[in-house]
Design an enzyme around this catalytic site. Structure first.
Site, short mmCIF file in Angstrom:
data_model
loop_
_atom_site.label_atom_id
_atom_site.label_comp_id
_atom_site.label_asym_id
_atom_site.label_seq_id
_atom_site.Cartn_x
_atom_site.Cartn_y
_atom_site.Cartn_z
N ASN A 9 0.86 -1.19 0.00
CA ASN A 9 0.00 0.00 0.00
C ASN A 9 0.89 1.24 0.00
OD1 ASN A 9 -1.90 1.97 0.37
ND2 ASN A 9 -2.34 1.47 2.51
N LYS A 11 -0.01 4.26 -0.37
CA LYS A 11 -0.69 5.44 0.19
C LYS A 11 -0.48 6.66 -0.72
CE LYS A 11 0.17 3.52 4.75
NZ LYS A 11 -0.16 3.65 6.14
N HIS A 95 -9.72 1.00 4.47
CA HIS A 95 -8.47 1.19 5.22
C HIS A 95 -8.74 2.13 6.40
CE1 HIS A 95 -4.39 2.44 6.19
NE2 HIS A 95 -3.98 1.34 5.56
N GLU A 97 -7.19 4.55 7.54
CA GLU A 97 -6.98 5.98 7.25
C GLU A 97 -8.20 6.56 6.55
OE1 GLU A 97 -3.20 5.48 5.32
OE2 GLU A 97 -2.31 4.97 7.26
N GLU A 167 -5.82 -5.13 10.50
CA GLU A 167 -4.83 -4.07 10.72
C GLU A 167 -5.19 -3.31 11.99
OE1 GLU A 167 -2.70 -2.81 6.94
OE2 GLU A 167 -4.58 -1.71 6.94
N GLY A 173 1.78 2.36 10.74
CA GLY A 173 2.69 3.50 10.61
C GLY A 173 3.33 3.93 11.92
N SER A 213 2.97 -2.04 10.53
CA SER A 213 4.41 -1.97 10.81
C SER A 213 5.15 -3.27 10.49
CB SER A 213 4.66 -1.54 12.26
OG SER A 213 4.14 -0.23 12.47
C1 PEP Z 1 -1.03 0.07 5.82
O1 PEP Z 1 -0.96 1.14 5.24
O2 PEP Z 1 -1.98 -0.68 5.59
C2 PEP Z 1 0.02 -0.28 6.77
C3 PEP Z 1 -0.07 -1.43 7.37
O3 PEP Z 1 1.02 0.63 6.97
P1 PEP Z 1 2.42 0.36 7.73
O4 PEP Z 1 2.98 -0.92 7.19
O5 PEP Z 1 3.25 1.55 7.39
O6 PEP Z 1 2.12 0.24 9.18
#
Ligand code: PEP
Length: 254
Positions: A9, A11, A95, A97, A167, A173, A213
């Protein structure tokens, strides 16, 4: 051996030149394997160029969102038809976000899933609890509500090509990934709930991904947890070598 699904992803990162460099880097470093499906999700503006660059290879293209109507007076939105047109085969839906900053709800997630299925796109439905919800002991209530409402009125046949990404919001992040126990427990809960809502073969056929992460140093341990069928990778997917190091940890590659 079942196939691992590993989704990058990106983003809100990468204009077309950087996006093309990144996929070229992934293609250069990645060991191809029939047991691993690798998917990249660039921003909308780079989908077409990346789709063209990937058209001869095995890496698949995903969008980061989809609107539920096909066309009309919906300024700023992108439909499933348009995503198919630029070569997408997957789409990330709900997601955290999008839920946090753009008012996404379980109901809009449900509408977007229907739009994806109508267009032959594989939904990657994201669910996960906030830190407050976890600390308040509500994790499984939250996951259950997200799943039940997000999947509302979907039939068994709709889940034949389907992925769910667990998630935890507090792990996205932040550099703080969930523990192996937390991941195993949540993935087990999700698989079990799908079996209850539908049936066991349907539950076993769904890919349940972990996201939050993930990096080369923790990917192997996460892959080793029961019911983990793949990863959704944000920050660490922006570096071709690092992302390929994560792919190399999947059971399909080792
Ligand atoms: C994500 O954007 O779905 C995500 C898991 O981000 P990160 O790996 O940066 O935590």
């Amino acid at each position: 051996m079942t196939t691992s699904l590993i989704v990058a992803n990106w983003k809100l990162n990468n204009a077309v030149p950087e996006a093309l460099m990144l996929v070229a880097g992934i293609e250069a470093h990645m060991k191809e394997s029939p047991n691993v499906e690798v998917v990249v999700a660039p921003p909308f503006t780079a989908l077409y160029s990346v789709g063209v660059a990937l058209s001869d290879g095995t890496i698949k293209l995903a969008a980061q969102n989809i609107f539920w109507e096909e066309k009309g007076a919906f300024t700023g939105e992108v439909s499933g038809t348009l995503l198919k047109d630029v070569g997408c085969s997957y789409v990330i839906i709900g997601h955290s976000e999008r839920r946090k900053y753009f008012g996404e709800t379980n109901e809009t997630v449900n509408k977007r899933i229907f739009a994806a299925l109508r267009n032959g796109l594989v939904p990657i439905m994201c669910i996960g609890e906030t830190l407050e919800e976890r600390e308040g002991g509500h994790t499984f209530d939250v996951l259950e509500k997200q799943l039940k409402n997000g999947l509302a009125t979907l039939q068994i046949k709709d889940l034949e090509h389907f992925a769910i990404a667990y998630e935890p919001v507090w792990a996205i992040g932040t550099g703080r990934n969930a523990t192996s126990e937390q991941i195993a427990e949540a993935h087990h809960f999700i698989r079990n709930l799908i079996a209850k809502l539908y049936d066991a073969p349907t539950a076993n056929g769904i890919s349940i991904l972990y996201g939050g992460s993930v990096k080369p140093s923790n990917a192997k341990e996460i892959f080793a947890q029961p019911n983990v069928n793949g990863l959704l990778v944000g920050g660490a997917s922006l570096d071709a070598k690092g992302f390929c190091d994560i792919i190399a940890q999947s059971p399909g590659q080792r």
